[in-house]
Design an enzyme around this catalytic site. Structure first.
Site: not given
Ligand code: PCA
Length: 223
Positions: A86, A96, A149, A175
């Site tokens: 990111e 959401r 996240c 991610h």
């Molecule tokens: N993904 C979520 C929260 C925890 C995770 O593994 C997110 O993208 O916010």
């Protein structure tokens, strides 16, 4: 959790499962890296709860205990095709769905009075280049969303920017796509094998520890 004795330490965090799932690749990858030594630095894995507020408390405990020179927080983004470092964390919580503790903040700052955004201090372009060279699909992402996240990513970057004891540490958020077992259950979502994801993260850690100046190549998107 006992502090590792090498002078450079890596903190890798992953999340517990959320949204009624039973597995989260971010924790599976983090724990596969626990104890791995890279460029003289040992990785330590810590699991974060998928809950606003509480996740930051656990992160704070891990930062204090590990005193890392590199922090990489991992999370699942269930529709992603690739591993996606990111670029930017924003100072907004806008959920959401409810988190694992039932929390669902809407349009609240992660940290009141903090800047609107922080950039990752990982060399994200070099990381994408090196992951691709290692045969791992990867792209820069320009949004970490507004759920837990991004919340953790923003809190991490605020701490790295403001705490003297973390002044020399680098950090960021990545991610990950679903694991094949999740995609088989959900149908119609992309996935990547755990071994490939772990290999991608090994590459990322190596690059983050060795590349000081990021490379200048495009990682932008039109929309
Ligand atoms: N993904 C979520 C929260 C925890 C995770 O593994 C997110 O993208 O916010």
């Amino acid at each position: 959790m006992t502090r590792r004795e090498s002078d450079r330490r890596i903190l890798v965090t992953g999340f517990e499962p959320f949204e009624r799932d039973t597995v989260n690749p971010s924790w599976e990858v983090a724990r596969a890296l626990d104890g791995w030594v890279c460029e003289g630095a040992e990785a330590q894995a810590v699991q974060l709860p998928c809950a606003f507020g509480r996740a930051i408390e656990v992160l704070d405990g891990a930062l204090a205990e590990c005193r890392p020179t590199l922090v990489v927080a991992l999370g699942l983004a269930g529709t992603r095709l690739e591993i996606t470092p990111e670029r930017v964390a924003i100072n907004v919580d806008d959920a959401r769905i409810a988190d694992n503790a039932g929390g669902q903040p809407i349009d609240q700052p992660v940290i009141a009075g903090a800047p609107a955004a922080y950039f990752s201090t990982l060399p994200i372009k070099a990381i994408v280049r090196d992951m691709r060279a290692a045969g791992v699909p990867a792209s820069v992402s320009n949004t970490a969303g507004t759920f837990v996240c991004n919340h953790v990513f923003f809190a991490l970057m605020h701490r790295l920017a403001t705490r003297p004891e973390l002044a020399s540490a680098r950090g960021g958020f990545v991610h990950l796509p679903c694991l094949p077992e999740q995609a088989a259950r959900l149908a119609g979502v992309p996935s990547m094998a755990l071994a490939t994801q772990v290999e991608g993260l090994r590459t990322l850690l190596r690059t983050a520890l060795t590349v000081r100046q990021d490379v200048r190549e495009t990682g932008g998107q039109l929309h």
